[in-house]
Scaffold this motif. Structure first.
Motif, short mmCIF file in Angstrom:
data_model
loop_
_atom_site.label_atom_id
_atom_site.label_comp_id
_atom_site.label_asym_id
_atom_site.label_seq_id
_atom_site.Cartn_x
_atom_site.Cartn_y
_atom_site.Cartn_z
N ARG A 43 0.82 -1.21 0.00
CA ARG A 43 0.00 0.00 0.00
C ARG A 43 0.86 1.26 0.00
N VAL A 44 1.98 1.22 0.69
CA VAL A 44 2.90 2.36 0.65
C VAL A 44 3.43 2.54 -0.76
N ASN A 45 3.85 1.45 -1.38
CA ASN A 45 4.38 1.53 -2.75
C ASN A 45 3.30 1.97 -3.73
N LEU A 46 2.08 1.51 -3.55
CA LEU A 46 0.98 1.93 -4.41
C LEU A 46 0.76 3.43 -4.33
N SER A 47 0.86 3.97 -3.13
CA SER A 47 0.63 5.41 -2.95
C SER A 47 1.71 6.25 -3.63
N ARG A 48 2.85 5.65 -3.92
CA ARG A 48 3.97 6.38 -4.54
C ARG A 48 3.96 6.32 -6.08
N LEU A 49 3.07 5.52 -6.67
CA LEU A 49 3.05 5.40 -8.12
C LEU A 49 2.48 6.67 -8.75
N ASP A 50 3.06 7.04 -9.89
CA ASP A 50 2.51 8.19 -10.61
C ASP A 50 1.33 7.75 -11.47
N ASP A 51 0.62 8.72 -12.04
CA ASP A 51 -0.59 8.41 -12.80
C ASP A 51 -0.33 7.51 -14.00
N ARG A 52 0.81 7.64 -14.63
CA ARG A 52 1.15 6.80 -15.78
C ARG A 52 1.25 5.33 -15.36
N VAL A 57 -1.41 -0.36 -14.56
CA VAL A 57 -1.97 -1.46 -13.76
C VAL A 57 -3.49 -1.40 -13.69
N GLY A 58 -4.09 -0.42 -14.38
CA GLY A 58 -5.54 -0.36 -14.48
C GLY A 58 -6.24 0.26 -13.30
N LEU A 59 -5.58 1.17 -12.60
CA LEU A 59 -6.18 1.84 -11.45
C LEU A 59 -6.24 3.35 -11.69
N THR A 60 -7.25 3.96 -11.12
CA THR A 60 -7.32 5.42 -11.12
C THR A 60 -6.62 5.93 -9.87
N ARG A 61 -6.31 7.21 -9.83
CA ARG A 61 -5.70 7.82 -8.64
C ARG A 61 -6.63 7.64 -7.44
N PHE A 62 -7.93 7.81 -7.65
CA PHE A 62 -8.90 7.66 -6.56
C PHE A 62 -8.85 6.24 -5.99
N GLU A 63 -8.86 5.23 -6.86
CA GLU A 63 -8.81 3.84 -6.39
C GLU A 63 -7.51 3.54 -5.64
N ALA A 64 -6.41 4.04 -6.17
CA ALA A 64 -5.12 3.82 -5.53
C ALA A 64 -5.06 4.49 -4.16
N ARG A 66 -7.59 5.26 -2.24
CA ARG A 66 -8.51 4.57 -1.33
C ARG A 66 -7.85 3.30 -0.79
N GLU A 67 -7.22 2.54 -1.66
CA GLU A 67 -6.53 1.32 -1.22
C GLU A 67 -5.36 1.64 -0.30
N ALA A 68 -4.59 2.66 -0.62
CA ALA A 68 -3.42 3.02 0.19
C ALA A 68 -3.81 3.47 1.59
N ARG A 69 -5.00 4.02 1.75
CA ARG A 69 -5.46 4.47 3.08
C ARG A 69 -6.00 3.35 3.95
N ARG A 70 -6.23 2.18 3.37
CA ARG A 70 -6.77 1.05 4.16
C ARG A 70 -5.75 0.61 5.21
N GLN A 71 -6.24 0.14 6.32
CA GLN A 71 -5.38 -0.36 7.39
C GLN A 71 -4.75 -1.69 6.98
N PHE A 72 -3.55 -1.96 7.44
CA PHE A 72 -2.81 -3.16 7.02
C PHE A 72 -3.49 -4.44 7.44
N TRP A 73 -4.30 -4.43 8.48
CA TRP A 73 -4.94 -5.66 8.93
C TRP A 73 -6.21 -5.97 8.14
N LEU A 74 -6.64 -5.04 7.29
CA LEU A 74 -7.82 -5.29 6.45
C LEU A 74 -7.38 -5.92 5.13
N GLY A 75 -7.98 -7.05 4.81
CA GLY A 75 -7.61 -7.79 3.59
C GLY A 75 -7.99 -7.16 2.32
#
Length: 75
Positions: A43-52, A57-64, A66-75
């Motif tokens: 999730r940390v690495n996902l938050s660092r990806l640029d828009d390109r 990988v088929g994700l929007t900035r919003f989706e990325a 949202r996923e990066a903000r999830r807690q690590f214990w949530l699957g």
């Protein structure tokens, strides 16, 4: 245990019929912590990806985000 040991290997070890209860609990705990760390790192690495790269990988900035903000214990 080393960082290189994967969750599947830990769970396989946990299935051993000779493993004492405390050891089985320790293996299960190690597998859980390993999975949490992998999620956190991803999730940390996902938050660092640029828009390109996100587009690759088929994700929007919003989706990325949202996923990066999830807690690590949530699957």
């Amino acid at each position: 245990m080393t960082r290189a040991m994967h969750t599947s290997a830990l769970l396989l070890l946990n299935d051993s019929p000779r493993l004492p209860l405390i050891a089985a609990l320790a293996v299960r705990f190690a597998a859980t912590v390993t999975q949490w760390e992998r999620r956190r790192r991803s999730r940390v690495n996902l938050s660092r990806l640029d828009d390109r790269l996100l587009k690759d990988v088929g994700l929007t900035r919003f989706e990325a985000d949202r996923e990066a903000r999830r807690q690590f214990w949530l699957g």
